[in-house]
Design a protein around this motif. Structure first.
Motif, PDB file in Angstrom:
ATOM      1  N   UNK A  51       0.833  -1.206   0.000  1.00  0.00           N
ATOM      2  CA  UNK A  51       0.000   0.000   0.000  1.00  0.00           C
ATOM      3  C   UNK A  51       0.869   1.258   0.000  1.00  0.00           C
ATOM      4  N   UNK A  52       1.934   1.206   0.814  1.00  0.00           N
ATOM      5  CA  UNK A  52       2.805   2.375   0.916  1.00  0.00           C
ATOM      6  C   UNK A  52       3.463   2.662  -0.427  1.00  0.00           C
ATOM      7  N   UNK A  53       3.835   1.598  -1.131  1.00  0.00           N
ATOM      8  CA  UNK A  53       4.485   1.764  -2.431  1.00  0.00           C
ATOM      9  C   UNK A  53       3.556   2.472  -3.411  1.00  0.00           C
ATOM     10  N   UNK A  54       2.243   2.364  -3.149  1.00  0.00           N
ATOM     11  CA  UNK A  54       1.286   3.003  -4.048  1.00  0.00           C
ATOM     12  C   UNK A  54       0.785   4.324  -3.475  1.00  0.00           C
ATOM     13  N   UNK A  55       1.430   4.757  -2.403  1.00  0.00           N
ATOM     14  CA  UNK A  55       1.049   6.037  -1.816  1.00  0.00           C
ATOM     15  C   UNK A  55      -0.235   5.988  -1.018  1.00  0.00           C
ATOM     16  N   UNK A  99      -7.092  -1.682  -9.775  1.00  0.00           N
ATOM     17  CA  UNK A  99      -6.551  -2.838 -10.499  1.00  0.00           C
ATOM     18  C   UNK A  99      -5.056  -2.967 -10.236  1.00  0.00           C
ATOM     19  N   UNK A 100      -4.377  -1.829 -10.173  1.00  0.00           N
ATOM     20  CA  UNK A 100      -2.945  -1.838  -9.884  1.00  0.00           C
ATOM     21  C   UNK A 100      -2.686  -2.484  -8.517  1.00  0.00           C
ATOM     22  N   UNK A 101      -3.495  -2.049  -7.524  1.00  0.00           N
ATOM     23  CA  UNK A 101      -3.348  -2.588  -6.167  1.00  0.00           C
ATOM     24  C   UNK A 101      -3.595  -4.092  -6.154  1.00  0.00           C
ATOM     25  N   UNK A 102      -4.660  -4.517  -6.832  1.00  0.00           N
ATOM     26  CA  UNK A 102      -4.986  -5.947  -6.866  1.00  0.00           C
ATOM     27  C   UNK A 102      -3.842  -6.736  -7.522  1.00  0.00           C
ATOM     28  N   UNK A 103      -3.291  -6.136  -8.564  1.00  0.00           N
ATOM     29  CA  UNK A 103      -2.227  -6.812  -9.299  1.00  0.00           C
ATOM     30  C   UNK A 103      -0.992  -6.991  -8.410  1.00  0.00           C
ATOM     31  N   UNK A 104      -0.604  -5.899  -7.742  1.00  0.00           N
ATOM     32  CA  UNK A 104       0.577  -5.988  -6.882  1.00  0.00           C
ATOM     33  C   UNK A 104       0.345  -6.963  -5.738  1.00  0.00           C
ATOM     34  N   UNK A 105      -0.834  -6.926  -5.158  1.00  0.00           N
ATOM     35  CA  UNK A 105      -1.138  -7.830  -4.050  1.00  0.00           C
ATOM     36  C   UNK A 105      -1.039  -9.278  -4.511  1.00  0.00           C
ATOM     37  N   UNK A 106      -1.539  -9.557  -5.705  1.00  0.00           N
ATOM     38  CA  UNK A 106      -1.475 -10.908  -6.239  1.00  0.00           C
ATOM     39  C   UNK A 106      -0.017 -11.336  -6.429  1.00  0.00           C
ATOM     40  N   UNK A 120      -9.123  -4.240   3.117  1.00  0.00           N
ATOM     41  CA  UNK A 120      -8.340  -3.013   3.032  1.00  0.00           C
ATOM     42  C   UNK A 120      -9.285  -1.847   2.816  1.00  0.00           C
ATOM     43  N   UNK A 121      -9.107  -0.828   3.624  1.00  0.00           N
ATOM     44  CA  UNK A 121      -9.956   0.353   3.458  1.00  0.00           C
ATOM     45  C   UNK A 121      -9.060   1.536   3.125  1.00  0.00           C
ATOM     46  N   UNK A 122      -9.308   2.137   1.983  1.00  0.00           N
ATOM     47  CA  UNK A 122      -8.490   3.266   1.532  1.00  0.00           C
ATOM     48  C   UNK A 122      -9.389   4.434   1.154  1.00  0.00           C
ATOM     49  N   UNK A 123      -8.765   5.497   0.725  1.00  0.00           N
ATOM     50  CA  UNK A 123      -9.563   6.573   0.133  1.00  0.00           C
ATOM     51  C   UNK A 123     -10.146   6.037  -1.177  1.00  0.00           C
TER      52      UNK A 123
END
Lengths: 478, 321
Positions: B75-79, B108-115, B97-100
């Motif tokens: 998450x931090x890597x994605x700001x 999609x970027x977050x999902x991709x990195x998490x995967x 995960x709860x974000x803004x």
């Protein structure tokens, strides 16, 4: 007694009808239960379009529907929510990213010119495209499996691409189109009238001049999809269609003409669409929710049933019967009216089970009081129903007022809750006042022996209400 | 058992005031800490909640529990440093995960990195909620408006069916129920981080619609007794009416609480706190009808010189059999 009999017959008929409805008509499950994606789109105002009228919203809805058709999702639904929102339901979609990309943004309507030398190909390719779209639609309607739909969708896409290659841009876009509307030409034959802005009119004149009499078409594209490919008569070869107005003739019926006009209007609207809400639930999660709410409903119902029998004895048993009928009628009503069951909706239904006995409790408490005051069983039951009515009415009306407030001001899920609760309250009035009463009266009237046993109805009945002496308990102030 | 509610009324009034006051204190603390009287959920402030679960059908995918530190890193890597992370499930294979509010591409970027970093997720067990901040505010205002509307509607209906003072005290009792429920949820928000969402407003409205029932039944009885024996003191009448309807008040509340308890324990995560709010509100509804609405009415009638009302101004619908 005869009256009670006929009401009993009516209840039986209703119960059978309800069972038939439950078996024949499938339950409509909300996306939170069957899995899927619900997107709320908000139409943004811009400097040129400062207000979203219902008419404009409808036009944007057509654009959105057009885009969804390209997604290959079966049974998708688009609803308008005034003043400026569209709700898109995509059942079975667990990754809505593609839909979100396609649905957002401004509609792209443009007028293109057919490239010379493709005259023979256009009608064939256009035909192929339409046929493939129909096939895709048929597949979606028949709920074919996803692979098949995806394959057909790919065919549609490539066919659309082939079509697009037959045209070149003319510079005239949706911005130049001011309005489009259907107009009758006699019988059920309609044409679509186009109104252009000053600049758009000039561009249109140039475009039509280029293609007039050549056998080539001008192509009207919405989001890169060919909507219409009219040709222009040779008489316009000199000047083009000038004056800023044109009509597309072509043997449209009412529906086709207004359909095309709305699509054109939507495409001409320079309003961006933003996705403001996304609620997506995976199918497995939905299944889990259904399962747990069924458990909760069954346990809740069972607890209430047991409580009623233990506390109210024979009348409690009758209230239980009425409560089972209540559940049956309410569920059948949901199916019949096509109420979409959501998770909060189910909660509303479970809650209404508890509320439905309220009327019975009121009546039975009153009956007990009358019995304990020394009235006969028959009179006690009668006046129990009679005197409790005003309280029952008042308490249900206040609940309905809250439901109404929820329904008027709430959004999707909340509306579902309010609707199920309100329907439940309505049905419970019927089952408590009609079913319980009829059962109880029939019982009291048909079995005179019961009248000797008011203890089946209430503890602490003074001996005066019976013909036979019974053991006397000390009066307990209730 | 016979309740001496009129005699004990100062006890009940103190008790209610104390509960409401502590609720208000909780709301003030909450306001200074969170900027809102209750901990607002996604529905009202906007944001994205992504709930995902590892796909255990993929070999060795579920070998180890999800490490929150790793998720935080992604998450931090994605700001997205300010996000809340919860690892869920007995086997720690699920993640919330709860974000803004995220755009499609961000998500999609977050999902991709998490995967990539954690493992493949089962799309059938994914839940995505994104609410734009403006929409959140709209949901909140329309909820409050609905609450207001039902208060006004019920007030009008009761003053039409009964009399103005009945209606006013019924509304006071309703406000009491709503305030207590809101206060308790404010405390729950501070202590356990429980958030209020759209369903909480629905719960409040349901409480308003249902809790007034008990009050109506008691008032109905008071009105009936005033008409049949108008020479009795209102204090006597209220005492008697409450006691005569006591079994009913308790039983109807119980029959509604039973299914709610079932929902609370079995109904799943979404409905859990919805059911809890209703349980608190309905309990309060019964309590305030018995102890608050009735005593306030008696107090008012004595105060305004209507202690003994000879003959009723208001007519009951229909007469005795």
């Amino acid at each position: 007694m005869g009256r009670q009999r006929s009401i009993l017959a009516l209840i039986l008929v209703l119960a059978i009808a309800a069972i038939v409805v439950l078996v024949k008509v499938p339950v409509r499950l909300g996306l939170d239960l069957q899995g899927g994606s619900q997107l709320t789109l908000q139409v943004q105002t811009t400097e040129t379009v400062t207000e979203i009228t219902p008419d404009k919203l409808d036009a944007v809805k057509r654009v959105v529907e057009n885009r969804i058709n390209g997604l290959g999702v079966s049974e998708s639904i688009v609803q308008t929510v005034l003043p400026d929102k569209l709700v898109v339901q995509l059942p079975g979609v667990s990754d809505p990213a593609q839909a979100e990309r396609v649905l957002g943004g401004t509609a792209q309507l443009d007028f293109r010119e057919q490239i010379p030398g493709t005259e023979a190909r256009l009608p064939i390719e256009f035909q192929v495209q339409k046929q493939k779209e129909d096939e895709l639609k048929a597949l979606q309607d028949s709920k074919a499996d996803k692979a098949q739909i995806d394959a057909k969708k790919a065919e549609v896409d490539s066919s659309a691409k082939v079509l697009a290659e037959l045209f070149k841009p003319s510079g005239l876009t949706g911005e130049g189109l001011r309005n489009a509307f259907p107009q009758p030409v006699g019988g059920d034959r309609w044409e679509v009238v186009l109104n252009f802005s000053d600049q758009g009119g000039e561009q249109f004149a140039q475009l039509t001049k280029n293609v007039a009499g050549t056998g080539r078409s001008l192509g009207i594209f919405l989001d890169n999809q060919l909507l219409s490919a009219p040709t222009v008569a040779a008489q316009y070869a000199e000047t083009g269609i000038s004056g800023g107005t044109a009509t597309i003739t072509g043997g449209f019926d009412t529906k086709e003409a207004s359909g095309l006009a709305i699509q054109l209007r939507g495409g001409a609207l320079p309003v961006p669409v933003e996705i403001v809400e996304n609620r997506t639930v995976g199918a497995t999660l939905g299944q889990d929710s259904i399962q747990s709410s069924i458990y909760a409903a069954v346990l809740g119902l069972a607890l209430v049933l047991v409580f009623m029998v233990v506390y109210y004895r024979l009348p409690g048993l009758i209230a239980d019967l009425a409560l089972l009928l209540y559940s049956l009628f309410t569920l059948a009503l949901f199916n019949m009216l096509g109420v979409t069951l959501t998770l909060p909706g189910i909660a509303g239904f479970i809650l209404s089970i508890g509320m439905a006995v309220d009327a019975n409790v009121l009546i039975f408490e009153r009956t007990r009081e009358e019995l304990q005051a020394g009235k006969t069983l028959y009179r006690s039951v009668e006046s129990g129903f009679y005197r409790a009515f005003s309280s029952i009415l008042d308490s249900n009306v206040t609940s309905l007022i809250s439901c109404l407030a929820l329904f008027v001001l709430g959004t999707g899920l909340v509306k579902g809750f309010a609707l199920t609760l309100a329907l439940g309250i309505g049905v419970s009035m019927f089952t408590a006042l009609t079913c319980s009463r009829t059962f109880l009266m029939l019982l009291v009237l048909s079995y005179p022996a019961l009248r000797q046993k008011p203890e089946l109805f209430s503890p602490n009945v003074p001996p005066s209400s019976k013909t036979q002496p019974n053991k006397i308990q000390p009066e307990k102030a209730s | 058992m016979k309740l001496q509610i009129i005699r004990q009324r100062s006890l009940w009034w103190t008790l209610s005031s104390a509960i409401i006051l502590s609720g208000i204190v909780a709301m003030i603390i909450s306001w200074s800490q969170l900027g809102a009287p209750l901990r607002p959920g996604l529905d009202f402030v906007g944001g994205t909640r992504l709930q995902i679960e590892l796909d255990c059908a993929v070999p060795s995918n579920c070998a180890k529990p999800i490490d929150p530190a790793l998720v935080r890193e992604v998450l931090a890597a994605q700001g997205l440093e300010g996000s809340t992370i919860q690892v869920l499930g007995d086997e720690k294979q699920a993640l919330s995960i709860r974000t803004s509010a995220l755009s499609v591409d961000q998500r999609t970027q977050l999902e991709k990195t998490l995967t990539e970093r954690i493992g493949a997720f089962d799309p059938q067990k994914t839940q995505i909620d994104t609410v734009g901040p403006t929409l959140g505010r709209q949901l909140f205002t329309s909820g409050l408006l609905a609450l207001l509307l039902s208060f006004v509607g019920i007030g009008l209906y009761l003053s039409f069916r009964f009399q103005l003072d009945y209606a006013v005290f019924a509304i006071v009792a309703l406000l009491h129920d709503v305030l207590v429920t809101v206060g308790i949820f404010s405390m729950l928000g501070l202590a356990l981080g429980i958030e209020v969402d759209n369903l909480f407003i629905v719960a409040l409205l349901t409480i308003v619609g249902f809790s007034v029932n008990d009050t109506v039944v008691i008032y109905d009885r008071i009105r009936e007794t005033v008409q049949t024996s108008g020479d009795r003191s209102i204090n006597d009448i209220v005492d008697a009416a409450v006691n005569q309807t006591l079994a009913r008040s308790i039983n109807t509340t119980l029959t509604v609480l039973l299914p709610l308890v079932a929902i609370f324990f079995l109904g799943g995560e979404t409905l859990k706190y919805f059911a809890l709010a209703l349980i608190i509100g309905f309990l309060m509804g019964a309590y305030s009808s018995i102890f608050i609405a009735s005593t306030l009415l008696a107090w008012w009638r004595v105060r305004s010189g209507q202690e003994i009302q000879d003959g009723g101004k208001d007519q009951l619908v229909g007469a005795e059999e």
